[in-house]
Design an enzyme around this catalytic site. Structure first.
Site, PDB file in Angstrom:
ATOM      1  N   SER A  84       0.809  -1.396   0.007  1.00 23.98           N
ATOM      2  CA  SER A  84       0.056   0.093  -0.100  1.00 23.98           C
ATOM      3  C   SER A  84       1.060   1.273  -0.014  1.00 23.98           C
ATOM      4  O   SER A  84       2.032   1.151   0.559  1.00 23.98           O
ATOM      5  CB  SER A  84      -0.961  -0.114   1.349  1.00 23.98           C
ATOM      6  OG  SER A  84      -1.543  -1.264   1.351  1.00 23.98           O
ATOM      7  N   THR A 128      -0.353   6.944   7.133  1.00 26.66           N
ATOM      8  CA  THR A 128      -0.044   7.871   8.249  1.00 26.66           C
ATOM      9  C   THR A 128       1.457   8.328   8.294  1.00 26.66           C
ATOM     10  O   THR A 128       2.091   9.199   9.137  1.00 26.66           O
ATOM     11  CB  THR A 128      -0.350   7.539   9.596  1.00 26.66           C
ATOM     12  OG1 THR A 128       0.478   6.342  10.113  1.00 26.66           O
ATOM     13  CG2 THR A 128      -1.946   7.226   9.889  1.00 26.66           C
ATOM     14  N   THR A 162       6.243   1.528   1.102  1.00 27.44           N
ATOM     15  CA  THR A 162       6.875   0.905   0.318  1.00 27.44           C
ATOM     16  C   THR A 162       6.652   1.095  -1.281  1.00 27.44           C
ATOM     17  O   THR A 162       7.608   1.212  -2.019  1.00 27.44           O
ATOM     18  CB  THR A 162       7.140  -0.855   0.425  1.00 27.44           C
ATOM     19  OG1 THR A 162       7.498  -1.128   1.780  1.00 27.44           O
ATOM     20  CG2 THR A 162       7.844  -1.453  -0.460  1.00 27.44           C
ATOM     21  N   ASP A 175      -5.195   4.170  12.454  1.00 31.43           N
ATOM     22  CA  ASP A 175      -4.757   3.007  11.864  1.00 31.43           C
ATOM     23  C   ASP A 175      -4.883   1.762  12.888  1.00 31.43           C
ATOM     24  O   ASP A 175      -3.918   1.460  13.453  1.00 31.43           O
ATOM     25  CB  ASP A 175      -3.240   2.944  11.282  1.00 31.43           C
ATOM     26  CG  ASP A 175      -2.826   1.655  10.412  1.00 31.43           C
ATOM     27  OD1 ASP A 175      -3.590   0.881   9.899  1.00 31.43           O
ATOM     28  OD2 ASP A 175      -1.545   1.805  10.204  1.00 31.43           O
ATOM     29  N   SER A 196      -6.152  -5.324   6.852  1.00 32.74           N
ATOM     30  CA  SER A 196      -5.647  -4.704   5.701  1.00 32.74           C
ATOM     31  C   SER A 196      -4.440  -5.674   5.273  1.00 32.74           C
ATOM     32  O   SER A 196      -4.414  -6.066   4.087  1.00 32.74           O
ATOM     33  CB  SER A 196      -5.188  -3.337   5.927  1.00 32.74           C
ATOM     34  OG  SER A 196      -4.615  -2.817   4.721  1.00 32.74           O
TER      35      SER A 196
END
Length: 520
Positions: free
Chosen positions: A211, A215, A220, A273, A281
């Site tokens: 992804s 935040t 990556t 998160d 996720s």
């Protein structure tokens, strides 16, 4: 809506008009305040509407505009709405009241603190994926699930529902397929490209999709996008993995667990998160990619995402319970999260660190190399059953022999070629007020500083650290170099640093000297 109202909408189609407004993934439509359909149906600003264009249907939020903004008989579309409906200029579309979204009752149930069953969670995720939820309703779901309000059964149901909606990869010729994920919260900890290169050079199959930052100042995918193409089609992704045994791609375009991308967009806006959403996720994307064995890196530190060993153990247990229920094997490893790993923060600066480690350069950050080798060793140990010391030595030999660098270049070439790292237009040195010893650095505020400078939206923006915890510091010595694409962003970020100097905690040994910055 009654039959007469529906007939009115059907009898008065509107013509599509591209507004050229980027609302990211939120679909918006625009109608004139004097539009006959608006008046007849009672549509006002923020009304949710169902738009039909040929065989495609979309739920969008209405904005009303002055009559000179749109031609008569037209309806305007944001970029994302236009693309979703695959419209052409002037195409006839019809506008309807939104049908009842039954899963909203399950959402309200969760908001009031009740436990949802698998069917209720699946209905919510299905309707979010069909764009039936507004951003406010998605935010309500995310908020209702935050703060430990998802139990393990709900998290399992959420993970399964997210994995099943969208594309899925299968590797029947491989009994075990591997992946590695870091939960984040530690700036500069860009080990994944290095680990994937080492492990796939050793023969492991790793369909790594990532992804973009939620935040943090870089994920990556953001870092890899500096170096190569990461937005691959599903067919292209399969070809890359078949050719090289691995990939380093973004998950969005591939369509693996696409609902996760919709949730992430709102999580980023809320700066949330939560644990259950995090586990769902991560594991939903791994399931959709066909992975069976997953290594989870969990940095722990006072200013990391995981503040304590106890918090990390709770999250690790949730990962294990959910993975077991889904038939996956996970290994959670807790790593040092007390300070930034590597020297760069932000996509381009982190890319420089990754390349320097893979190329075995003498100036490569030793902590990033050590962390990547440790994680690669853990992954190889999972694969071969070798003890951790042997697996670590195997990882070290693959990196130091140049095999990992050869493999990384092969992955990048398969994805579209290896690019040069860009350089920011503006930079400034951030200097210490005191001589002394660097006792600590605040990961969260360092990440925020890089974000204020423009990362990850501006890939070149960010920080390059010049010191590490434990280093002796001279007065006026540079602590970091701040990079930005515009003078305004640079000045704004510099002001934040002035107001938060204690994000670098220096134990002084002399009287304070006024800090300065040197503009090149």
């Amino acid at each position: 809506m009654n039959i007469q109202e529906d007939c009115m909408s059907q009898a008065m189609p509107l013509h599509a008009y591209k507004m050229g407004i980027d609302t990211h993934q939120e679909p918006l439509v625009y109608m004139r305040t004097d539009c006959a359909i608006c008046r007849a149906e009672g549509y006002t600003a923020n009304t949710r509407l169902q738009i039909k264009a040929g065989s495609r249907t979309l739920i969008a939020t209405l904005n009303t505009v002055a009559k000179e903004i749109l031609p008569p008989g037209s309806i305007g579309f944001s970029d994302s709405a236009w693309e979703f409906l695959a419209l052409t200029q002037g195409q006839a579309v019809t506008v309807h009241h939104v049908p009842q979204v039954h899963s909203l009752s399950a959402l309200r149930k969760k908001i009031y603190g009740h436990v949802l069953d698998a069917a209720e969670i699946t209905s919510i995720i299905r309707d979010i994926s069909r764009h039936l939820y507004s951003d406010i309703e998605i935010a309500g779901f995310i908020s209702a699930c935050a703060g430990g309000r998802l139990n393990s059964a709900e998290t399992t149901a959420l993970t399964r529902a997210m994995a099943q909606i969208g594309n899925q990869l299968h590797w029947p010729e491989h009994e075990r397929v591997f992946d590695k994920h870091c939960i984040g919260g530690l700036p500069g900890n860009r080990t994944t490209p290095i680990v994937v290169s080492i492990a796939s050079a050793a023969g492991l199959i790793i369909p790594k999709t990532s992804s973009r930052a939620i935040t943090s100042p870089a994920g990556t995918a953001d870092t890899m996008e500096v170096l190569t193409n990461v937005d691959l089609s599903l067919d292209r992704l399969r070809k890359v993995i078949t050719r090289t045994g691995a990939c380093l791609a973004a998950g969005g375009k591939v369509g693996l667990s696409p609902t996760d991308d919709l949730l992430i967009r709102i999580e980023r806006a809320l700066d949330l998160d939560s644990e259950g959403q995090l586990v769902a996720s991560v594991l939903s994307k791994k399931m959709a990619a066909g992975s069976t064995h997953i290594l989870i890196d969990m940095p722990v530190g006072p200013t990391a995402k995981l503040r304590s060993q106890k918090q990390a153990e709770v999250l690790a247990e949730l990962f294990r319970v959910v993975a077991k229920a889904l038939g996956l094997t996970v290994r959670c490893v807790m790593t040092d999260g007390t300070q930034t790993i590597g020297n760069g923060i932000g996509p381009a600066e982190e890319a420089r660190d990754v390349l320097s480690v893979l190329r075995n350069e003498s100036t490569a950050p030793a902590d990033l190399e050590a962390r990547a080798l440790y994680l690669a060793g853990q992954l190889l140990s999972m694969a071969t059953g070798a003890d951790e010391a042997q697996a670590l030595q195997q990882a070290r030999e693959i990196l130091h022999s140049g095999q990992a660098w050869i493999q990384f270049r092969a992955i990048c070439e398969a994805q579209g070629g290896l690019r040069e790292v860009p350089i920011a237009s503006h930079h400034i040195e951030l200097r210490s007020e005191y001589a002394g010893k660097l006792r600590s650095m605040d990961n969260r505020r360092l990440a925020h500083l890089a974000k204020i400078a423009g990362a990850p939206s501006s890939p070149e923006a960010g920080l390059r650290l010049r010191v590490k915890v434990g280093d002796s510091i001279e007065a006026q010595q540079p602590l970091a170099t701040l990079y930005a694409e515009t003078p305004g962003e640079l000045a704004y970020a510099r002001e934040y640093f002035h107001e938060n100097r204690d994000l670098f905690e220096v134990s002084p040994v002399t009287s304070p000297i006024p800090a300065t910055e040197q503009q090149p």
